[in-house]
Design a protein around this motif. Structure first.
Motif, PDB file in Angstrom:
ATOM      1  N   ARG A 145       5.671   1.049 -12.856  1.00 31.31           N
ATOM      2  CA  ARG A 145       6.138   1.683 -11.630  1.00 31.31           C
ATOM      3  C   ARG A 145       5.043   2.630 -11.156  1.00 31.31           C
ATOM      4  O   ARG A 145       4.249   3.107 -11.961  1.00 31.31           O
ATOM      5  CB  ARG A 145       7.418   2.515 -11.882  1.00 31.31           C
ATOM      6  CG  ARG A 145       8.659   1.712 -12.256  1.00 31.31           C
ATOM      7  CD  ARG A 145       9.123   0.780 -11.150  1.00 31.31           C
ATOM      8  NE  ARG A 145       9.281   1.413  -9.853  1.00 31.31           N
ATOM      9  CZ  ARG A 145      10.397   2.020  -9.430  1.00 31.31           C
ATOM     10  NH1 ARG A 145      11.454   2.064 -10.191  1.00 31.31           N
ATOM     11  NH2 ARG A 145      10.442   2.570  -8.225  1.00 31.31           N
ATOM     12  N   ALA A 146       5.044   2.893  -9.856  1.00 34.17           N
ATOM     13  CA  ALA A 146       4.057   3.821  -9.313  1.00 34.17           C
ATOM     14  C   ALA A 146       4.551   5.250  -9.577  1.00 34.17           C
ATOM     15  O   ALA A 146       5.008   5.945  -8.671  1.00 34.17           O
ATOM     16  CB  ALA A 146       3.861   3.559  -7.826  1.00 34.17           C
ATOM     17  N   ARG A 166       4.551   9.285 -10.698  1.00 30.41           N
ATOM     18  CA  ARG A 166       3.718  10.411 -10.261  1.00 30.41           C
ATOM     19  C   ARG A 166       3.757  11.605 -11.204  1.00 30.41           C
ATOM     20  O   ARG A 166       2.907  12.488 -11.095  1.00 30.41           O
ATOM     21  CB  ARG A 166       4.163  10.864  -8.862  1.00 30.41           C
ATOM     22  CG  ARG A 166       4.015   9.775  -7.810  1.00 30.41           C
ATOM     23  CD  ARG A 166       4.516  10.219  -6.446  1.00 30.41           C
ATOM     24  NE  ARG A 166       4.283   9.203  -5.435  1.00 30.41           N
ATOM     25  CZ  ARG A 166       5.119   8.208  -5.162  1.00 30.41           C
ATOM     26  NH1 ARG A 166       6.249   8.092  -5.831  1.00 30.41           N
ATOM     27  NH2 ARG A 166       4.820   7.312  -4.234  1.00 30.41           N
ATOM     28  N   ASN A 225      -0.550  13.409  -1.960  1.00 32.97           N
ATOM     29  CA  ASN A 225      -0.965  12.928  -3.287  1.00 32.97           C
ATOM     30  C   ASN A 225      -1.384  14.077  -4.200  1.00 32.97           C
ATOM     31  O   ASN A 225      -2.171  13.882  -5.136  1.00 32.97           O
ATOM     32  CB  ASN A 225      -2.088  11.894  -3.152  1.00 32.97           C
ATOM     33  CG  ASN A 225      -1.534  10.547  -2.727  1.00 32.97           C
ATOM     34  OD1 ASN A 225      -0.403  10.208  -3.060  1.00 32.97           O
ATOM     35  ND2 ASN A 225      -2.310   9.793  -1.971  1.00 32.97           N
ATOM     36  N   HIS A 237      -1.375   4.233 -11.207  1.00 35.13           N
ATOM     37  CA  HIS A 237      -0.855   4.283  -9.835  1.00 35.13           C
ATOM     38  C   HIS A 237      -2.024   4.162  -8.849  1.00 35.13           C
ATOM     39  O   HIS A 237      -2.795   5.110  -8.671  1.00 35.13           O
ATOM     40  CB  HIS A 237      -0.136   5.638  -9.678  1.00 35.13           C
ATOM     41  CG  HIS A 237       0.665   5.786  -8.445  1.00 35.13           C
ATOM     42  ND1 HIS A 237       1.826   6.516  -8.383  1.00 35.13           N
ATOM     43  CD2 HIS A 237       0.465   5.325  -7.187  1.00 35.13           C
ATOM     44  CE1 HIS A 237       2.304   6.494  -7.159  1.00 35.13           C
ATOM     45  NE2 HIS A 237       1.497   5.775  -6.408  1.00 35.13           N
ATOM     46  N   GLY A 266      -4.024   6.910  -0.153  1.00 38.87           N
ATOM     47  CA  GLY A 266      -4.024   8.207   0.526  1.00 38.87           C
ATOM     48  C   GLY A 266      -5.152   9.117   0.069  1.00 38.87           C
ATOM     49  O   GLY A 266      -4.947  10.017  -0.766  1.00 38.87           O
TER      50      GLY A 266
HETATM   51  C1  LIG Z   1      -2.675  -0.177  -2.051  1.00 37.48           C
HETATM   52  C2  LIG Z   1      -1.629   0.822  -2.445  1.00 37.48           C
HETATM   53  C3  LIG Z   1      -1.686   2.096  -1.912  1.00 37.48           C
HETATM   54  C4  LIG Z   1      -0.763   3.060  -2.294  1.00 37.48           C
HETATM   55  N1  LIG Z   1      -0.930   4.360  -1.854  1.00 37.48           N
HETATM   56  C5  LIG Z   1      -0.136   5.331  -2.342  1.00 37.48           C
HETATM   57  C6  LIG Z   1      -0.396   6.692  -2.043  1.00 37.48           C
HETATM   58  O1  LIG Z   1      -1.342   7.055  -1.350  1.00 37.48           O
HETATM   59  N2  LIG Z   1       0.442   7.620  -2.578  1.00 37.48           N
HETATM   60  C7  LIG Z   1       1.495   7.295  -3.377  1.00 37.48           C
HETATM   61  O2  LIG Z   1       2.198   8.201  -3.849  1.00 37.48           O
HETATM   62  N3  LIG Z   1       1.764   5.988  -3.698  1.00 37.48           N
HETATM   63  C8  LIG Z   1       0.966   5.012  -3.221  1.00 37.48           C
HETATM   64  N4  LIG Z   1       1.185   3.691  -3.572  1.00 37.48           N
HETATM   65  C9  LIG Z   1       2.344   3.330  -4.430  1.00 37.48           C
HETATM   66  C10 LIG Z   1       3.391   2.532  -3.641  1.00 37.48           C
HETATM   67  O3  LIG Z   1       4.079   3.393  -2.787  1.00 37.48           O
HETATM   68  C11 LIG Z   1       4.338   1.830  -4.649  1.00 37.48           C
HETATM   69  O4  LIG Z   1       3.597   0.911  -5.399  1.00 37.48           O
HETATM   70  C12 LIG Z   1       5.487   1.111  -3.927  1.00 37.48           C
HETATM   71  O5  LIG Z   1       6.320   2.039  -3.301  1.00 37.48           O
HETATM   72  C13 LIG Z   1       6.315   0.255  -4.859  1.00 37.48           C
HETATM   73  O6  LIG Z   1       6.829   1.008  -5.931  1.00 37.48           O
HETATM   74  P1  LIG Z   1       6.575   0.562  -7.458  1.00 37.48           P
HETATM   75  O7  LIG Z   1       5.067   0.411  -7.600  1.00 37.48           O
HETATM   76  O8  LIG Z   1       7.109   1.702  -8.303  1.00 37.48           O
HETATM   77  O9  LIG Z   1       7.271  -0.720  -7.708  1.00 37.48           O
HETATM   78  C14 LIG Z   1       0.286   2.722  -3.200  1.00 37.48           C
HETATM   79  C15 LIG Z   1       0.324   1.425  -3.727  1.00 37.48           C
HETATM   80  C16 LIG Z   1      -0.627   0.498  -3.383  1.00 37.48           C
HETATM   81  C17 LIG Z   1      -0.586  -0.870  -4.021  1.00 37.48           C
END
Ligand SMILES: Cc1cc2nc3c(=O)[nH]c(=O)nc-3n(C[C@H](O)[C@H](O)[C@H](O)COP(=O)(O)O)c2cc1C
Length: 187
Positions: A12-13, A15, A68, A120, A124
């Protein structure tokens, strides 16, 4: 029980990171995993600038967008860059550098999850300024920063991010993104 790969399900992404250092052995393994990705003609267009020196890390963190701020805890950030000329450029708009680099980053993420890390990728950040500040040549695309860290505290997260940290994953249903045998998407 799910039959999907555990690393894919678990990723998951996140933080809420800790600043606990990541050992060089772990970093080597995740980079090695990245380089096992396939690429057009085996061109391997990905370039990873691993930043862990505290001064350099501060410099990278100065270029993060305000939402971020959570990433400022990270002990190690990987700058991912590529350029079109490093990979196949075929008719129909098929420049494969970003595609292949993305596959490498996915492999990197799967290994990082296996190592117990949060991993992650972010968009940004001030890409052009950071590229310059880190001495990356102008013809490269600094496509993402991969923020790494062991699970930690959520104190730097805003309310929305705290909520997201606990939320279920959201995805479009398969029938919105997959069709069989004929093109059935609206546009
Ligand atoms: C190319 C890319 C750019 C992203 N940029 C940001 C970002 O700047 N800040 C942030 O908090 N999450 C960022 N994310 C995370 C996404 O928001 C997250 O992967 C998406 O909401 C799906 O959630 P999951 O990865 O938990 O399944 C980014 C993901 C990707 C792949």
């Amino acid at each position: 029980m799910s039959t999907l790969l555990p690393e894919l399900e678990k990723r998951r992404a996140r933080r809420a990171l800790s600043d606990k250092p990541i050992s060089p052995e772990v970093v080597d393994r995740i980079l090695k995993a990245a380089t096992l990705a396939p690429s057009c003609f085996n061109n391997q267009p990905w370039r990873f600038l691993v930043v862990k020196d505290p001064d350099k890390l501060d410099l990278v963190k100065k270029h993060l967008s305000t939402n971020n701020r959570w990433a400022t805890v990270s002990p190690l950030i990987i700058l991912v860059a590529t350029k079109a000329s490093l990979d196949c450029q075929l008719e129909g708009g098929r420049d494969y550098a970003l595609f292949d680099t993305g596959m490498a980053v996915m492999a990197l993420q799967a290994q990082a999850v296996r190592e117990g890390l949060y991993v992650h990728p972010i968009a940004g950040f001030k890409a052009i300024e950071l590229r310059k500040a880190m001495g990356i040549p102008d013809d490269y695309i600094l496509i993402t920063l991969v923020i790494l860290g062991y699970p930690g505290s959520d104190t730097l997260l805003n309310d929305k991010q705290k909520e997201l940290e606990r939320s279920e994953r959201e995805r479009k249903p398969l029938n919105e993104v997959v069709c069989y045998d004929s093109w059935q998407f609206a546009s």
